[in-house]
Design a protein around this motif. Structure first.
Motif, PDB file in Angstrom:
ATOM      1  N   LEU A   1       0.826  -1.194   0.000  1.00 23.00           N
ATOM      2  CA  LEU A   1       0.000   0.000   0.000  1.00 23.00           C
ATOM      3  C   LEU A   1       0.866   1.253   0.000  1.00 23.00           C
ATOM      4  N   GLY A   2       1.979   1.217   0.711  1.00 17.07           N
ATOM      5  CA  GLY A   2       2.894   2.359   0.758  1.00 17.07           C
ATOM      6  C   GLY A   2       3.379   2.762  -0.625  1.00 17.07           C
ATOM      7  N   PHE A   3       3.567   1.789  -1.497  1.00 19.55           N
ATOM      8  CA  PHE A   3       4.012   2.072  -2.862  1.00 19.55           C
ATOM      9  C   PHE A   3       3.006   2.961  -3.579  1.00 19.55           C
ATOM     10  N   VAL A   4       1.713   2.626  -3.486  1.00 20.37           N
ATOM     11  CA  VAL A   4       0.699   3.425  -4.182  1.00 20.37           C
ATOM     12  C   VAL A   4       0.422   4.740  -3.452  1.00 20.37           C
ATOM     13  N   GLU A   5       0.578   4.750  -2.148  1.00 15.91           N
ATOM     14  CA  GLU A   5       0.381   6.001  -1.401  1.00 15.91           C
ATOM     15  C   GLU A   5       1.473   7.015  -1.720  1.00 15.91           C
ATOM     16  N   ASN A   6       2.637   6.525  -2.158  1.00 13.51           N
ATOM     17  CA  ASN A   6       3.755   7.414  -2.488  1.00 13.51           C
ATOM     18  C   ASN A   6       3.902   7.641  -3.991  1.00 13.51           C
TER      19      ASN A   6
ATOM     20  N   ILE B   1      -2.641 -12.963  -3.111  1.00 16.91           N
ATOM     21  CA  ILE B   1      -2.014 -11.752  -3.629  1.00 16.91           C
ATOM     22  C   ILE B   1      -3.100 -10.918  -4.290  1.00 16.91           C
ATOM     23  N   ARG B   2      -3.240  -9.692  -3.832  1.00 20.00           N
ATOM     24  CA  ARG B   2      -4.223  -8.742  -4.365  1.00 20.00           C
ATOM     25  C   ARG B   2      -3.465  -7.479  -4.748  1.00 20.00           C
TER      26      ARG B   2
ATOM     27  N   LEU C   1     -10.442  -3.877 -14.556  1.00 24.20           N
ATOM     28  CA  LEU C   1      -9.260  -3.866 -13.704  1.00 24.20           C
ATOM     29  C   LEU C   1      -9.579  -3.193 -12.373  1.00 24.20           C
ATOM     30  N   LEU C   2     -10.305  -2.094 -12.431  1.00 23.70           N
ATOM     31  CA  LEU C   2     -10.648  -1.359 -11.213  1.00 23.70           C
ATOM     32  C   LEU C   2     -11.534  -2.187 -10.294  1.00 23.70           C
TER      33      LEU C   2
ATOM     34  N   ASP D   1      -8.505  -2.431  -3.612  1.00 25.41           N
ATOM     35  CA  ASP D   1      -9.021  -1.085  -3.319  1.00 25.41           C
ATOM     36  C   ASP D   1      -8.452  -0.131  -4.363  1.00 25.41           C
ATOM     37  N   VAL D   2      -9.219   0.903  -4.673  1.00 22.91           N
ATOM     38  CA  VAL D   2      -8.800   1.933  -5.613  1.00 22.91           C
ATOM     39  C   VAL D   2      -8.663   3.232  -4.838  1.00 22.91           C
TER      40      VAL D   2
END
Length: 173
Positions: free
Chosen positions: A126-131, A144-145, A164-165, A170-171
């Motif tokens: 999640l940190g990857f997408v938050e950054n 794996i999600r 995909l969404l 979570d999006v």
């Protein structure tokens, strides 16, 4: 009859160490198989991401996946994706260490990476997408999600298909 005393093992620590070494040889393939299985699942996801992400028209001939910092995943991706195509574009897999991101359309990285326009970034957590990363793999209940940062996808002038969404854990908008 006299009592016999049992002889003590002269090197109990060496024997215990030898047992641990032997056990590690037998356990290593199990752990390698688990890591291999996780990498295969991620590669399947990466291939499907290619199907459900739309890049700007005319921006490339081949669809290039660049893998940074994960040689086993790069190997599995090359074995499974080379020779395939997505919407008429041949898939090319490139293992990269450090630079060399020119010509990449999708980047899978185990560390933060700044990508240019029309480059999909995929990483871990999640940190990857938050950054600022676009898609981040997570493990939820032994599966794996993935998360999607829709704002980052759009900022890169990419478009994510609704299928995909809806498949995402979570999006983030």
């Amino acid at each position: 009859m006299p009592l016999q005393t049992r002889k003590r093992c002269p090197h109990p620590r060496r024997i215990a160490g030898l047992i641990l070494v032997l056990l590690s040889f037998f356990a290593a393939p199990v752990f390698a198989d688990e890591a291999d299985a996780a990498a295969r699942i991620k590669v399947a996801y990466l291939y499907n991401f290619m199907k459900f992400i739309y890049w700007p028209e005319g921006s490339f001939a081949d669809l290039r996946l660049c893998v940074l910092g994960d040689p086993p995943l790069a190997r599995i991706a090359a074995e499974n994706m080379t020779g395939r195509s997505v919407r008429g574009h041949n898939v090319v897999v490139q293992a990269s260490e450090g630079g060399g991101l020119d010509g990449c359309h999708m980047i899978y990285s185990t560390r933060p990476v700044s990508a240019g326009r029309a480059m999909l970034t995929v990483g871990e957590g999640l940190g990857f997408v938050e950054n600022g990363g676009m898609i981040g793999f997570v493990q939820v209940e032994n599966r794996i999600r993935f998360y999607i940062n829709l704002e980052a996808v759009r900022a890169a002038q990419l478009r994510a298909d609704s299928q995909l969404l809806t498949s995402a854990y979570d999006v983030i908008k």
